[in-house]
Design a protein around this motif. Structure first.
Motif, PDB file in Angstrom:
ATOM      1  N   ASP A   6      50.774  32.751   0.817  1.00  0.00           N
ATOM      2  CA  ASP A   6      51.824  33.764   0.645  1.00  0.00           C
ATOM      3  C   ASP A   6      52.897  33.260  -0.311  1.00  0.00           C
ATOM      4  N   ASN A  12      50.578  33.658   9.984  1.00  0.00           N
ATOM      5  CA  ASN A  12      50.369  32.218   9.779  1.00  0.00           C
ATOM      6  C   ASN A  12      51.331  31.405  10.639  1.00  0.00           C
ATOM      7  N   VAL A  33      50.195  41.059   2.494  1.00  0.00           N
ATOM      8  CA  VAL A  33      49.378  39.839   2.486  1.00  0.00           C
ATOM      9  C   VAL A  33      49.423  39.123   3.839  1.00  0.00           C
ATOM     10  N   GLY A  34      49.737  39.882   4.865  1.00  0.00           N
ATOM     11  CA  GLY A  34      49.676  39.350   6.235  1.00  0.00           C
ATOM     12  C   GLY A  34      49.057  40.418   7.134  1.00  0.00           C
ATOM     13  N   MET A  51      45.728  42.085   0.878  1.00  0.00           N
ATOM     14  CA  MET A  51      44.772  40.984   1.041  1.00  0.00           C
ATOM     15  C   MET A  51      44.314  41.027   2.489  1.00  0.00           C
ATOM     16  N   ASN A  64      44.349  33.116  -1.532  1.00  0.00           N
ATOM     17  CA  ASN A  64      44.029  34.521  -1.297  1.00  0.00           C
ATOM     18  C   ASN A  64      45.136  35.479  -1.762  1.00  0.00           C
ATOM     19  N   ASP A  65      46.346  35.254  -1.253  1.00  0.00           N
ATOM     20  CA  ASP A  65      47.436  36.221  -1.440  1.00  0.00           C
ATOM     21  C   ASP A  65      47.878  36.327  -2.897  1.00  0.00           C
TER      22      ASP A  65
END
Ligand code: RIB
Ligand code: CA
Length: 316
Positions: free
Chosen positions: A15, A39, A124-125, A150, A240-241
């Motif tokens: 992130d 996370n 992104v979470g 994501m 990823n993010d």
């Protein structure tokens, strides 16, 4: 034209790479961060978001703390992947700027209704904040320009269960709400992000710039690399993010297909599994664009070059 974005995030090592990339990209105007559990706790993630913004000289960007728990599932955090603080081995000074007093869900609703059609949400979470905002005020649905998220694993195996990806597995009910809400939605699943591996050589190139930014990237991704090496035999770490963020302004990095996608919320072994109706067997119309191909090295080169530029602007 500058893309106005709000990032909904659980910072989180990758992130923080996405946040830095947004700050390093002139095509993007980062106008807020909304923090969600994932996370790490939402409280820790809020501290991390404020600290990362301040590290990059962007302490003026508003940060709103959001949901601490999934809608239905029990809490699931990822200290084994992101460390106890959520930023691996990095230790950033506490930010001077406090978070907004406003809850992230209310911040999203207020901003989206104030300027309909203006904002791209980069999620992104886990999707708890966005799902809650949609339920609290359905009028935001036509006001959202688009969501780039994501999450999920379509043909790719899971990273949290053998079938499910973390963001969706942590809150599958939230994903279900958002996927079926009608918002213009782009999914960036593990199918493409797992090709985007930041290497030690990439980080070594960044460290040539005298700046606290690459030192942070090194300290935070080193923990992530240790995890990927020990658990998935990957030499480097999957950012990823940052790929999802890059698609705001560089969609050419991926190949997209439109499909009907759903997520299993029945429970059991496939809880949180995302699947695409490739053969149109459900008869249901496509509800999202799915990134299924990626030019990974082009993305990584773009990422490293932009973080280098950002680092030169933050000397020290
Ligand atoms: O599965 C990867 C996703 O889960 C990333 O967004 C990572 O930060 C975690 O939130
Ligand atoms: Ca994340």
């Amino acid at each position: 034209m500058t893309e106005r974005i709000i990032i909904d995030t659980d910072p989180g090592i990758d992130d923080s790479m996405a946040i830095l990339l947004a700050l390093a990209s002139p095509e993007v105007s980062l106008e807020g961060l909304t923090v969600v559990h994932g996370n790490c706790t939402a409280a820790q993630g809020t501290r991390n978001a404020l600290a990362v913004l301040e590290l990059a000289g962007a302490g003026n960007i508003p940060v709103a703390k959001g949901c601490d728990l999934p809608l239905v599932q029990p809490s699931l955090l990822a200290p084994e992947t992101h460390g106890d603080t959520g930023l691996g081995y990095a230790r950033l000074p506490e930010a001077a700027q406090p978070p907004l007093r406003q809850h992230a869900v209310d911040f999203l609703i207020e901003r989206l209704l104030a300027e309909p059609g203006e904002y791209t949400l980069v999620a992104v979470g886990p999707l708890t904040n966005l799902a809650m905002a949609i339920r609290r005020e359905p009028k935001i649905i036509p006001a959202i320009k688009r969501v780039i998220s994501m999450g999920g694993a379509i043909r790719h195996q899971g990273n949290t269960t053998p079938l499910a990806e973390f963001n969706v597995y942590v809150d599958p009910h939230a994903a279900h709400i958002v996927y079926h809400s009608g918002v213009p939605f782009t999914l960036v699943p593990l199918d493409v992000t797992y090709h985007c591996i930041l290497t030690r050589a990439d980080v070594g190139r960044l460290l040539k710039v005298p700046s606290p930014v690459p030192r942070f990237v090194h300290d935070t991704t080193r923990f992530y690399m240790d995890f990927h090496d020990a658990n998935q035999k990957i030499d480097g770490c999957v950012i990823n993010d940052a790929l999802a963020l890059a698609l705001v302004f560089a969609p050419q990095l991926c190949d997209f297909e439109e499909h009907y996608v759903d997520v299993d919320i029945q429970g059991g072994v496939s809880m949180g599994k995302t699947f695409a109706d490739f053969y149109r067997m459900t008869g249901k119309p496509a509800n999202m664009k799915v990134a299924l191909g990626v030019r990974a090295r082009d993305f990584l080169d773009l990422f490293v070059e932009r973080i280098e530029n950002l680092s030169r602007a933050v000397p020290g």
